[in-house]
Motif scaffolding. Structure first.
Motif, PDB file in Angstrom:
ATOM      1  N   ASN A 188      30.777 -14.539  15.993  1.00 55.92           N
ATOM      2  CA  ASN A 188      31.455 -13.716  16.994  1.00 55.92           C
ATOM      3  C   ASN A 188      32.309 -14.538  17.953  1.00 55.92           C
ATOM      4  OD1 ASN A 188      30.431 -11.244  16.080  1.00 55.92           O
ATOM      5  ND2 ASN A 188      28.541 -11.517  17.243  1.00 55.92           N
ATOM      6  N   LYS A 189      32.163 -15.867  17.907  1.00 54.13           N
ATOM      7  CA  LYS A 189      32.948 -16.736  18.782  1.00 54.13           C
ATOM      8  C   LYS A 189      34.181 -17.299  18.090  1.00 54.13           C
ATOM      9  CE  LYS A 189      29.299 -18.240  21.883  1.00 54.13           C
ATOM     10  NZ  LYS A 189      30.123 -17.981  23.074  1.00 54.13           N
ATOM     11  N   ASP A 190      34.353 -16.962  16.830  1.00 48.43           N
ATOM     12  CA  ASP A 190      35.451 -17.528  16.047  1.00 48.43           C
ATOM     13  C   ASP A 190      36.719 -16.679  16.098  1.00 48.43           C
ATOM     14  OD1 ASP A 190      33.823 -19.610  15.296  1.00 48.43           O
ATOM     15  OD2 ASP A 190      33.143 -18.621  13.454  1.00 48.43           O
ATOM     16  N   ARG A 191      36.757 -15.698  16.966  1.00 45.55           N
ATOM     17  CA  ARG A 191      37.890 -14.768  17.014  1.00 45.55           C
ATOM     18  C   ARG A 191      39.167 -15.468  17.480  1.00 45.55           C
ATOM     19  NH1 ARG A 191      38.677  -9.406  16.875  1.00 45.55           N
ATOM     20  NH2 ARG A 191      36.423  -9.105  16.570  1.00 45.55           N
ATOM     21  N   THR A 192      40.268 -15.187  16.802  1.00 42.86           N
ATOM     22  CA  THR A 192      41.565 -15.756  17.184  1.00 42.86           C
ATOM     23  C   THR A 192      42.621 -14.698  17.486  1.00 42.86           C
ATOM     24  OG1 THR A 192      42.220 -15.894  14.850  1.00 42.86           O
ATOM     25  CG2 THR A 192      41.176 -17.850  15.832  1.00 42.86           C
ATOM     26  N   GLN A 193      42.319 -13.436  17.148  1.00 43.32           N
ATOM     27  CA  GLN A 193      43.276 -12.371  17.449  1.00 43.32           C
ATOM     28  C   GLN A 193      42.541 -11.065  17.703  1.00 43.32           C
ATOM     29  OE1 GLN A 193      45.801 -12.271  14.003  1.00 43.32           O
ATOM     30  NE2 GLN A 193      44.319 -11.158  12.746  1.00 43.32           N
ATOM     31  N   LEU A 194      43.242 -10.150  18.372  1.00 42.55           N
ATOM     32  CA  LEU A 194      42.666  -8.846  18.680  1.00 42.55           C
ATOM     33  C   LEU A 194      42.638  -7.974  17.436  1.00 42.55           C
ATOM     34  CD1 LEU A 194      44.465  -8.093  22.072  1.00 42.55           C
ATOM     35  CD2 LEU A 194      42.133  -8.953  21.751  1.00 42.55           C
ATOM     36  N   GLU A 195      41.795  -6.949  17.466  1.00 41.53           N
ATOM     37  CA  GLU A 195      41.762  -5.970  16.388  1.00 41.53           C
ATOM     38  C   GLU A 195      43.093  -5.203  16.367  1.00 41.53           C
ATOM     39  OE1 GLU A 195      38.865  -5.154  14.324  1.00 41.53           O
ATOM     40  OE2 GLU A 195      38.328  -7.149  15.072  1.00 41.53           O
ATOM     41  N   SER A 196      43.433  -4.658  15.227  1.00 34.56           N
ATOM     42  CA  SER A 196      44.678  -3.890  15.128  1.00 34.56           C
ATOM     43  C   SER A 196      44.594  -2.557  15.851  1.00 34.56           C
ATOM     44  CB  SER A 196      45.034  -3.649  13.657  1.00 34.56           C
ATOM     45  OG  SER A 196      43.993  -2.922  13.005  1.00 34.56           O
TER      46      SER A 196
END
Length: 368
Positions: free
Chosen positions: A239-247
């Motif tokens: 959950n910490k690997d996010r690089t962009q927002l959801e569409s």
């Protein structure tokens, strides 16, 4: 900075001038200036946080007054963020106040949040909470979360010093039918004040690096017996690997909803055409207090099942107390009535009462 203003804090052995200076240098964004956001803003403003940003685009309505105690009856129909800015400035002229007169969306979240050290989520819906979480993970910003329901509330701190994110506790957005609606289920007026105060305390602890921050801990408050439970939960690395927002966060695109002023609606209704109708989507209780002549009453929860009642009408106006629910009504019915002219009355009944027909910044345009 006036030396004696914060002396009750700086004289505390475990706080002192250094932590007061940390407050002064902090930049905090509060998303939502309602039941939770008001106590957060009032306390952080009073305690000396240097910069407070506010995100809000709603107006004050009657149903706000039992818990949103910054507002008064004279503020009905006015912009919440403008009223809050004026009153907070009177409380502490040293605070830098920044108004983001908008709702938080996936198109503006990263830009707005990037300018702050800490976010306080005082919103009232799940899509915004997930949006705040994801933006804070991408930008590596901690945020203080609060939520209320009936006589209960909860508080936690997410993304703090490698701690869990919101998605570590609630992995995905709940189904729409499983989301509680405060307009239907209600909340006891004092509960947001309690939970908002807990949020303000957690914000101060994060800013000043005090011990005991509720990171990885969900604090549950029950107003019936004044009990508090704490539930621990672990971080989930992915959950910490996010690089962009959801569409898509299932958030309404408010600017795409057709609106007209109360004055313009009255002009159309006065034509007395059978092809034009006015639908009042307020609750039955609100209707009893202030009925609207020539309006057909269909509460929001019954709208979808009542479409057949006005399919013969070419132009349909929807009205509520502040203009928020009427926009939701138009949004809900546009797919069901694609060949009809549907409009929300801007500012609702409060706009009529306070002479705020031009409650939005843009000029009124003629109906097509």
């Amino acid at each position: 900075m006036k030396q004696n203003r914060y002396i009750r804090q700086t004289s505390l052995k475990d706080f002192g001038p250094d932590k007061q200076q940390a407050l002064r240098q902090a930049r905090v964004l509060v998303v939502g200036v309602g039941g939770l956001g008001i106590p957060v803003l009032q306390y952080l403003n009073a305690m000396g946080v240097g910069c407070l940003g506010m995100v809000e685009q709603d107006v004050v309505e009657w149903s706000n007054l039992q818990r949103q105690v910054l507002y008064t009856e004279s503020d009905l129909g006015k912009s919440k963020i403008q009223v809050a800015e004026e009153k907070l400035r009177e409380m502490n002229s040293e605070t830098e106040l920044i108004c983001h007169d908008t709702f938080l969306t996936r198109t503006n979240a990263l830009e707005i949040i990037s300018d702050y050290d800490l976010v306080v989520d005082a919103s009232d819906n799940f899509p915004t909470r997930y949006l705040i979480n994801d933006a804070c993970v991408i930008l590596n910003k901690p945020f203080v979360s609060g939520a209320i329901y009936g006589f209960e509330g909860q508080v936690s701190v997410f993304n703090y010093k490698e701690g869990p994110t919101y998605r570590c506790l609630f992995p995905s957005l709940p189904e729409k039918d499983n989301i509680p609606d405060c307009n239907t289920n209600g909340v006891l007026g004092v509960i947001p004040g309690i939970i908002g105060s807990f949020q303000a305390l957690e914000a101060v602890k994060v800013i000043t690096d005090m011990p005991g921050v509720l990171s990885g801990i969900l604090m549950l408050y029950n107003g019936f017996d004044q009990s508090i439970r704490k539930v621990k939960f672990p971080a989930v690395v992915k959950n910490k690997d996010r690089t962009q927002l959801e569409s898509n966060y299932n958030q309404p695109v408010c600017d795409s909803i057709p609106e007209v002023s109360f004055k313009r609606m009255l002009q159309e209704i006065s034509r007395d055409s059978p092809k034009i109708s006015l639908i009042d989507v307020r609750s039955t209780e609100e209707l009893r207090m202030n009925p609207i002549e020539k309006a057909k009453h269909i509460p929001m929860q019954l709208l979808a099942d009542s479409v057949d009642e006005f399919t013969d009408h070419q132009t349909i106006f929807f009205i509520c107390q502040s203009g928020k629910r009427s926009k939701d009504a138009v949004r809900k019915l546009l797919p069901l009535l694609p060949d009809r002219n549907l409009y929300s009355v801007k500012g609702g009944i409060e706009a009529m009462k306070n002479g705020l027909e031009n409650i939005t910044k843009r000029d009124e345009s003629d109906l097509p």
